[in-house]
Design a protein around this motif. Structure first.
Motif, mmCIF file in Angstrom:
data_model
loop_
_atom_site.group_PDB
_atom_site.id
_atom_site.type_symbol
_atom_site.label_atom_id
_atom_site.label_comp_id
_atom_site.label_asym_id
_atom_site.label_seq_id
_atom_site.Cartn_x
_atom_site.Cartn_y
_atom_site.Cartn_z
ATOM 1 N N ILE A 60 0.603 -1.065 -0.269
ATOM 2 C CA ILE A 60 0.145 -0.028 -0.027
ATOM 3 C C ILE A 60 0.509 0.927 -0.497
ATOM 4 C CG2 ILE A 60 -1.679 0.843 1.136
ATOM 5 C CD1 ILE A 60 -2.676 -1.496 0.412
ATOM 6 N N THR A 61 0.716 2.356 -0.991
ATOM 7 C CA THR A 61 1.409 3.791 -0.602
ATOM 8 C C THR A 61 0.365 4.364 -0.031
ATOM 9 O OG1 THR A 61 2.316 2.565 -3.380
ATOM 10 C CG2 THR A 61 1.836 5.884 -2.250
ATOM 11 N N ILE A 62 0.799 5.117 0.880
ATOM 12 C CA ILE A 62 -0.475 6.283 1.623
ATOM 13 C C ILE A 62 -0.236 7.571 1.714
ATOM 14 C CG2 ILE A 62 -0.409 6.966 3.942
ATOM 15 C CD1 ILE A 62 0.494 4.070 5.405
ATOM 16 N N ASP A 63 -1.082 8.099 0.934
ATOM 17 C CA ASP A 63 -1.084 9.425 0.140
ATOM 18 C C ASP A 63 -2.354 9.722 1.301
ATOM 19 O OD1 ASP A 63 -1.026 11.923 -0.980
ATOM 20 O OD2 ASP A 63 -0.982 10.707 -2.971
ATOM 21 N N GLU A 64 -2.230 11.278 2.483
ATOM 22 C CA GLU A 64 -3.373 11.718 3.261
ATOM 23 C C GLU A 64 -4.219 12.353 1.676
ATOM 24 O OE1 GLU A 64 -2.347 13.361 5.957
ATOM 25 O OE2 GLU A 64 -1.727 11.710 7.093
ATOM 26 N N SER A 65 -3.229 12.602 0.054
ATOM 27 C CA SER A 65 -4.607 13.680 -0.777
ATOM 28 C C SER A 65 -5.528 12.999 -1.123
ATOM 29 C CB SER A 65 -3.359 13.908 -0.983
ATOM 30 O OG SER A 65 -2.596 13.454 -1.634
ATOM 31 N N THR A 66 -4.831 11.387 -0.585
ATOM 32 C CA THR A 66 -5.663 10.544 -1.519
ATOM 33 C C THR A 66 -7.046 9.833 -1.193
ATOM 34 O OG1 THR A 66 -4.571 9.292 -1.349
ATOM 35 C CG2 THR A 66 -4.794 10.522 -3.851
ATOM 36 N N VAL A 67 -8.105 9.105 -1.940
ATOM 37 C CA VAL A 67 -8.889 8.819 -1.294
ATOM 38 C C VAL A 67 -8.530 7.272 -1.956
ATOM 39 C CG1 VAL A 67 -11.245 7.568 -1.125
ATOM 40 C CG2 VAL A 67 -10.867 10.368 -0.544
ATOM 41 N N LEU A 68 -8.218 6.062 -1.762
ATOM 42 C CA LEU A 68 -8.142 4.980 -1.959
ATOM 43 C C LEU A 68 -9.240 4.218 -2.118
ATOM 44 C CD1 LEU A 68 -5.614 3.232 -2.560
ATOM 45 C CD2 LEU A 68 -4.974 2.083 -0.503
ATOM 46 N N CYS A 69 -9.263 3.353 -2.757
ATOM 47 C CA CYS A 69 -10.205 1.972 -3.193
ATOM 48 C C CYS A 69 -10.189 0.951 -1.640
ATOM 49 C CB CYS A 69 -9.486 1.324 -4.508
ATOM 50 S SG CYS A 69 -11.694 0.763 -4.855
ATOM 51 N N PRO A 70 -11.395 1.370 -1.428
ATOM 52 C CA PRO A 70 -12.092 0.224 -0.009
ATOM 53 C C PRO A 70 -12.110 -1.381 -0.395
ATOM 54 C CG PRO A 70 -13.947 1.287 -0.501
ATOM 55 C CD PRO A 70 -13.239 1.716 -1.509
ATOM 56 N N ALA A 71 -13.037 -1.636 -1.560
ATOM 57 C CA ALA A 71 -12.882 -2.419 -1.669
ATOM 58 C C ALA A 71 -12.091 -3.268 -3.525
ATOM 59 C CB ALA A 71 -14.286 -3.172 -1.813
ATOM 60 N N ASP A 72 -12.332 -4.358 -4.012
ATOM 61 C CA ASP A 72 -12.229 -5.122 -5.459
ATOM 62 C C ASP A 72 -13.598 -4.893 -5.845
ATOM 63 O OD1 ASP A 72 -9.406 -5.508 -4.524
ATOM 64 O OD2 ASP A 72 -9.737 -6.859 -5.398
ATOM 65 N N GLY A 73 -13.955 -4.854 -6.721
ATOM 66 C CA GLY A 73 -15.631 -4.603 -7.433
ATOM 67 C C GLY A 73 -15.933 -2.971 -8.958
ATOM 68 N N GLY A 204 -18.977 2.095 -14.439
ATOM 69 C CA GLY A 204 -18.555 0.873 -14.852
ATOM 70 C C GLY A 204 -17.682 0.372 -14.303
ATOM 71 N N ASP A 205 -16.249 1.289 -14.485
ATOM 72 C CA ASP A 205 -14.735 0.830 -14.223
ATOM 73 C C ASP A 205 -15.016 -0.156 -12.639
ATOM 74 O OD1 ASP A 205 -14.117 2.911 -15.724
ATOM 75 O OD2 ASP A 205 -12.820 3.990 -13.637
ATOM 76 N N LYS A 206 -13.789 -1.217 -13.561
ATOM 77 C CA LYS A 206 -13.164 -2.412 -11.886
ATOM 78 C C LYS A 206 -12.073 -1.836 -11.787
ATOM 79 C CE LYS A 206 -15.184 -6.243 -15.224
ATOM 80 N NZ LYS A 206 -14.264 -7.338 -16.006
ATOM 81 N N VAL A 207 -12.669 -1.863 -10.331
ATOM 82 C CA VAL A 207 -11.731 -1.271 -9.377
ATOM 83 C C VAL A 207 -11.017 -2.319 -8.492
ATOM 84 C CG1 VAL A 207 -12.470 1.250 -9.708
ATOM 85 C CG2 VAL A 207 -13.181 -0.854 -7.906
ATOM 86 N N THR A 208 -10.145 -1.609 -7.959
ATOM 87 C CA THR A 208 -9.085 -2.839 -7.320
ATOM 88 C C THR A 208 -8.776 -2.416 -5.660
ATOM 89 O OG1 THR A 208 -8.184 -4.196 -8.866
ATOM 90 C CG2 THR A 208 -6.495 -4.262 -6.807
ATOM 91 N N GLY A 209 -9.164 -3.132 -4.693
ATOM 92 C CA GLY A 209 -9.053 -2.569 -3.282
ATOM 93 C C GLY A 209 -7.760 -2.262 -2.322
ATOM 94 N N GLY A 210 -7.369 -1.267 -2.015
ATOM 95 C CA GLY A 210 -5.687 -1.042 -1.549
ATOM 96 C C GLY A 210 -4.618 -0.357 -3.556
ATOM 97 N N LYS A 211 -5.446 -0.209 -4.325
ATOM 98 C CA LYS A 211 -4.623 -0.042 -5.555
ATOM 99 C C LYS A 211 -4.894 0.993 -6.065
ATOM 100 C CE LYS A 211 -2.454 -1.837 -9.374
ATOM 101 N NZ LYS A 211 -2.077 -2.838 -10.121
ATOM 102 N N THR A 212 -6.422 1.223 -6.350
ATOM 103 C CA THR A 212 -7.063 2.035 -7.385
ATOM 104 C C THR A 212 -7.716 3.444 -6.129
ATOM 105 O OG1 THR A 212 -8.961 0.136 -8.641
ATOM 106 C CG2 THR A 212 -8.993 2.706 -8.912
ATOM 107 N N ILE A 213 -6.638 4.819 -7.008
ATOM 108 C CA ILE A 213 -7.201 6.074 -5.944
ATOM 109 C C ILE A 213 -8.485 6.055 -6.875
ATOM 110 C CG2 ILE A 213 -6.452 8.460 -6.582
ATOM 111 C CD1 ILE A 213 -4.267 6.049 -4.952
ATOM 112 N N ILE A 214 -9.532 6.545 -6.124
ATOM 113 C CA ILE A 214 -11.100 6.850 -6.324
ATOM 114 C C ILE A 214 -10.677 7.839 -6.107
ATOM 115 C CG2 ILE A 214 -13.168 6.370 -5.299
ATOM 116 C CD1 ILE A 214 -12.538 3.708 -6.317
ATOM 117 N N ALA A 215 -10.393 8.851 -5.446
ATOM 118 C CA ALA A 215 -11.274 10.733 -5.392
ATOM 119 C C ALA A 215 -9.259 11.041 -4.625
ATOM 120 C CB ALA A 215 -11.731 10.541 -4.946
ATOM 121 N N GLU A 216 -9.695 12.742 -5.530
ATOM 122 C CA GLU A 216 -7.925 13.378 -4.521
ATOM 123 C C GLU A 216 -8.882 14.723 -3.942
ATOM 124 O OE1 GLU A 216 -5.736 14.510 -7.404
ATOM 125 O OE2 GLU A 216 -5.388 12.732 -8.478
ATOM 126 N N PHE A 217 -8.913 14.582 -2.906
ATOM 127 C CA PHE A 217 -9.682 15.944 -1.614
ATOM 128 C C PHE A 217 -8.934 17.029 -2.329
ATOM 129 C CE2 PHE A 217 -9.431 12.519 1.750
ATOM 130 C CZ PHE A 217 -10.183 12.308 1.925
#
Length: 219
Positions: A60-73, A204-217
C-alpha cells in the motif's frame, strides 16, 4: 496469496461435506459416472471457497491527499446525494459492487481516527437495489484525517451476504489500506466524499481495493 481467516469455518464445512459424499460414493460402490460427478462437485466446491476467501498481499502506498479504493469490484454509483445519518450534508457518493468472484477484504480508504461507527441490522436486498444503502444490514464508519476531513463509508450486505465483519471501533486510529472488515458472498461498499473531491473513476470501471485511487481531496 493467503487464505483469509474469515473463511476457516466455511472451508472446514466444505471439506467435511466433500469427505462425506466421497465416503458414501465409495462405500456403496457407486458407478464410475457417479464417482466422477462426485469428484467434479467436490473440486468445484473446494475451488469456490478457496477463491472467495483469498486474501492477496498488497503493498500500500499511503497518500493523505487521496481516497484509496476500499474494495475490489465495479463502480455502480457516482452521484451527489444527502448523507443523513452522521455528516448531514451534501456529498459525492461512490458505490462499489462486489460480486462473489471478487476479493471481499475491505480496506480503509484514508488514514485517521474513527470518529463514528455503527452497525445496523437489516434486510438483504440485492446490493444494487436503491434502498440497499438504507434498508440492508450494514455498518457505517467515519474516519477523520489529520486535516480534519471526514470520509464516511458503509459495508452493505447483499442478497447472498448474511454476515458483515468489522475490526474497528470508535476512537481507533487506522491506516490507509489497512483491513477494516470483510463481507461474505456478494456485497457493496459506499463512500461519501466532500463535494470538492476530484473523482478519478467512472461508472462501470473495475477497481481494486488498496490500489485504485477513487478520488483526490481538494488541496
Amino acid at each position: 496469496m493467503k487464505f483469509h481467516k474469515e473463511g476457516y469455518t466455511s472451508l472446514a464445512i466444505v471439506v467435511l461435506f466433500i469427505f462425506i459424499i466421497n465416503a458414501i460414493a465409495h462405500y456403496y460402490d457407486a458407478g464410475d459416472t457417479v464417482k466422477w460427478l462426485v469428484y467434479i462437485v467436490s473440486g468445484f466446491l473446494l475451488l469456490t471457497i478457496l477463491q472467495f476467501f483469498r486474501s492477496p498481499t498488497k503493498k500500500i502506498t499511503i497518500d493523505e491527499s487521496t481516497v484509496l479504493c476500499p474494495a475490489d469490484g465495479k463502480v455502480v454509483v457516482i452521484e451527489e446525494t444527502e448523507e443523513t445519518e452522521y455528516l448531514k450534508d451534501r456529498r459525492i457518493q461512490v458505490s462499489i459492487f462486489m460480486s462473489p468472484i471478487n476479493v471481499h477484504v475491505n480496506r480503509n480508504p484514508i488514514s485517521g481516527v474513527i470518529s463514528f461507527f455503527k452497525y445496523h441490522p437489516g434486510k438483504f436486498l440485492v446490493a444494487w437495489h436503491p434502498k440497499s444503502s438504507t434498508d440492508n444490514e450494514r455498518t457505517t464508519v467515519v474516519v477523520k484525517n489529520s486535516s480534519g476531513v471526514e470520509v464516511l463509508f458503509r459495508q452493505i450486505a447483499g442478497a447472498m451476504a448474511r454476515r458483515i465483519v468489522w475490526y474497528v471501533k470508535e476512537g481507533q486510529e487506522v491506516q490507509q489500506g489497512q483491513e477494516f472488515g470483510f463481507i461474505k458472498f456478494g456485497s457493496r461498499v459506499d463512500l461519501f466524499l466532500p463535494l470538492d473531491s476530484k473523482i478519478n473513476v467512472n461508472i462501470g470501471d473495475k477497481v481494486t481495493g488498496g490500489k485504485t485511487i477513487i478520488a483526490e481531496f481538494n488541496k
